[in-house]
Design a protein around this motif. Structure first.
Motif, PDB file in Angstrom:
ATOM      1  N   PHE A   1      47.766 -44.458  -2.350  1.00 18.59           N
ATOM      2  CA  PHE A   1      48.515 -43.937  -3.465  1.00 18.59           C
ATOM      3  C   PHE A   1      48.137 -44.049  -5.332  1.00 18.59           C
ATOM      4  O   PHE A   1      48.410 -43.344  -5.720  1.00 18.59           O
TER       5      PHE A   1
ATOM      6  N   GLU B   1      57.201 -43.538   0.129  1.00 16.92           N
ATOM      7  CA  GLU B   1      56.914 -43.319   1.633  1.00 16.92           C
ATOM      8  C   GLU B   1      57.914 -42.053   1.275  1.00 16.92           C
ATOM      9  O   GLU B   1      56.524 -41.374   2.115  1.00 16.92           O
TER      10      GLU B   1
ATOM     11  N   ARG C   1      55.055 -39.491  -0.234  1.00 21.31           N
ATOM     12  CA  ARG C   1      53.787 -39.855   0.438  1.00 21.31           C
ATOM     13  C   ARG C   1      53.443 -38.530   1.042  1.00 21.31           C
ATOM     14  O   ARG C   1      52.489 -38.291   1.520  1.00 21.31           O
TER      15      ARG C   1
ATOM     16  N   HIS D   1      48.488 -47.036   2.770  1.00 24.11           N
ATOM     17  CA  HIS D   1      48.959 -46.337   2.426  1.00 24.11           C
ATOM     18  C   HIS D   1      49.361 -46.325   0.906  1.00 24.11           C
ATOM     19  O   HIS D   1      48.817 -45.591  -0.446  1.00 24.11           O
TER      20      HIS D   1
ATOM     21  N   ASN E   1      51.219 -35.581   1.667  1.00 22.86           N
ATOM     22  CA  ASN E   1      50.100 -35.173   2.807  1.00 22.86           C
ATOM     23  C   ASN E   1      50.646 -33.616   3.075  1.00 22.86           C
ATOM     24  O   ASN E   1      49.726 -32.805   4.153  1.00 22.86           O
TER      25      ASN E   1
END
Length: 457
Positions: free
Chosen positions: A382, A247, A250, A378, A254
């Motif tokens: 990924f 997380e 990610r 997500h 982004n």
């Protein structure tokens, strides 16, 4: 392979052995019960001594240039794109004997306020990088963070005042423009002026200070902020920690991707479209050439920013985390009736081929180890994007090669002197990104081959 170092297997075995000895007797009995003969459970718990744990080969070198060198290259590219568009608009035929022009450009038609306005949009990153370099070289480390914060606020405030000052001068300029044309209409000119600022305010409404940074300085949640430069793969076998790490990575990816797209768009719009919008109504130019220049500049700045924001070492961290994450496939209704599955547990690492039930839907584990949440899109994106170590870098290289080939084709087909100069300079400016992408692609390709050899060994 000089640039690649292998993880020491012997040290892992010693560490794994010591961790295994520290497990309590009750946990040993639970593990033996799970893997005893006759048990038909399709999941497993991962211990530090698990031989199925992914073995990584990490990249040890930093391929990115110094930030000041990189920002200087970007500034040179932006100024070149802007001057080339000026050449497209205000070129002359000074070589003709009947021509009254002695220069290659009609300098008297160029609006100096527009030049200053464009500079306020493309120079902030370079100025902030110079300030950071001076602060790091002069002040002690304990004072650097506070000084950087105040210097950044002062720089943004100063540039903002200058930016809106020139915006006011251009908007209130009393020019003899023909209001019947759209370029001479005050509303159109005002929209062109506020468009870059409006996009900047919308994208960075919560973190406006990051407008001068391509790579975010801090990422994470409001409670836990992590220095982006300190990102690393912890190689944990705890599924909760794996998901937390994914997380964080990610969000950082982004944020970097958003910055790359925004800065590339800003360079292309301010350096190629704004000069066309504020050209006098009696100035005639080839619209196709201007749009072609916009597309080439946008694509070139995109790869130039991406090669710095996503170096091989950073992509290797994402790849290593994706191997621990794994992914799930949704099982059809016919298969779901014939398989034995258990309820998905967030504290369990699932082996390949395991069937679990999550929200009354059956999923099957497809990778060696799976810590992902079955219904998370997500996690699936990924894993798909970063499970191949060379996919991202090679994709950027292919994009840059296609861009270079397109520029060559346009150069061979052009018959105007200003088009030849423009395409030649753009192609020469893209050589920096092409060289770095070719080198990075070779590194990650050899890394992927070495990992495959280690996996099959």
């Amino acid at each position: 392979m000089k640039n690649i170092r292998k993880t020491s297997v012997a040290n892992n075995r010693n560490t794994n052995g010591s961790n295994f000895n520290s497990i309590s007797t009750g946990q040993n009995m639970q593990k033996s019960a799970i893997f005893s003969e006759g048990m038909n459970l399709n999941y497993m718990r991962t211990f530090q001594s698990d031989p199925n744990s992914p073995k990584h080969i990490s990249i040890s070198y930093e391929s990115s240039d110094h930030s000041l060198i990189y920002e200087s290259v970007v500034l040179f590219y932006s100024l070149s794109a802007f001057l080339l568009q000026i050449l497209h608009l205000y070129r002359t035929v000074w070589w003709l004997p009947q021509s009254y022009e002695k220069n290659a450009l009609k300098f008297y038609l160029i609006n100096p306020y527009v030049i200053c306005f464009v500079l306020t949009l493309i120079i902030p990153r370079w100025l902030w990088t110079c300030c950071q370099t001076l602060i790091i070289s002069i002040f002690p480390q304990s004072l650097q963070e506070g000084i950087k914060h105040y210097c950044q606020m002062i720089l943004l405030a100063t540039l903002g005042i200058i930016h809106f000052y020139f915006l006011y001068l251009i908007a209130s300029e009393d020019s003899n423009l023909d209001k019947t044309y759209i370029k001479g209409h005050p509303i159109f000119r005002l929209c062109c002026l506020i468009y870059p600022t409006l996009i900047m305010a919308v994208i960075y409404r919560d973190e406006f200070k990051n407008v001068v940074e391509l790579v975010p300085s801090k990422i994470g949640t409001r409670d836990v902020l992590l220095q982006s430069s300190l990102l690393q793969h912890r190689c944990s076998n705890d599924p909760v920690q794996v998901r937390q790490e994914v997380e964080t990575l990610r969000k950082d990816f982004n944020c970097r991707l958003r910055n790359v797209l925004f800065h590339s768009h800003t360079i292309a719009v301010t350096c190629t479209l704004l000069p066309c919008c504020f050209a006098q109504t009696f100035v005639h130019f080839d619209m196709c050439v201007a749009i072609q220049h916009f597309v080439l500049v946008w694509a070139g700045s995109l790869t130039l920013n991406a090669v710095h924001a996503f170096p091989p070492k950073y992509c290797d961290i994402l790849h290593s985390s994706a191997r621990h994450l794994g992914y799930w496939d949704r099982v059809g209704a016919n298969t779901a009736q014939t398989v034995q599955c258990v309820e998905w547990c967030p504290k369990t690492v699932w082996k390949q081929g395991s069937f679990v039930s999550f929200d009354d839907i059956i999923y099957r584990a497809r990778s060696d180890l799976n810590s992902a949440e079955p219904s998370s899109t997500h996690h699936k994106r990924f894993y798909t994007l970063f499970i191949n170590a060379a996919f991202f870098q090679i994709s950027l290289l292919v994009f840059q090669l296609v861009l270079v080939l397109l520029q060559l084709i346009l150069l061979f087909r052009s018959n105007e002197w200003y088009q030849m100069i423009s395409l030649s300079l753009l192609q020469a400016s893209g050589g920096y990104a092409l060289f770095k992408l070719m080198r990075d692609a070779v590194v990650v390709w050899r890394l992927s081959l070495a990992e495959e050899m280690l996996k099959t060994a």
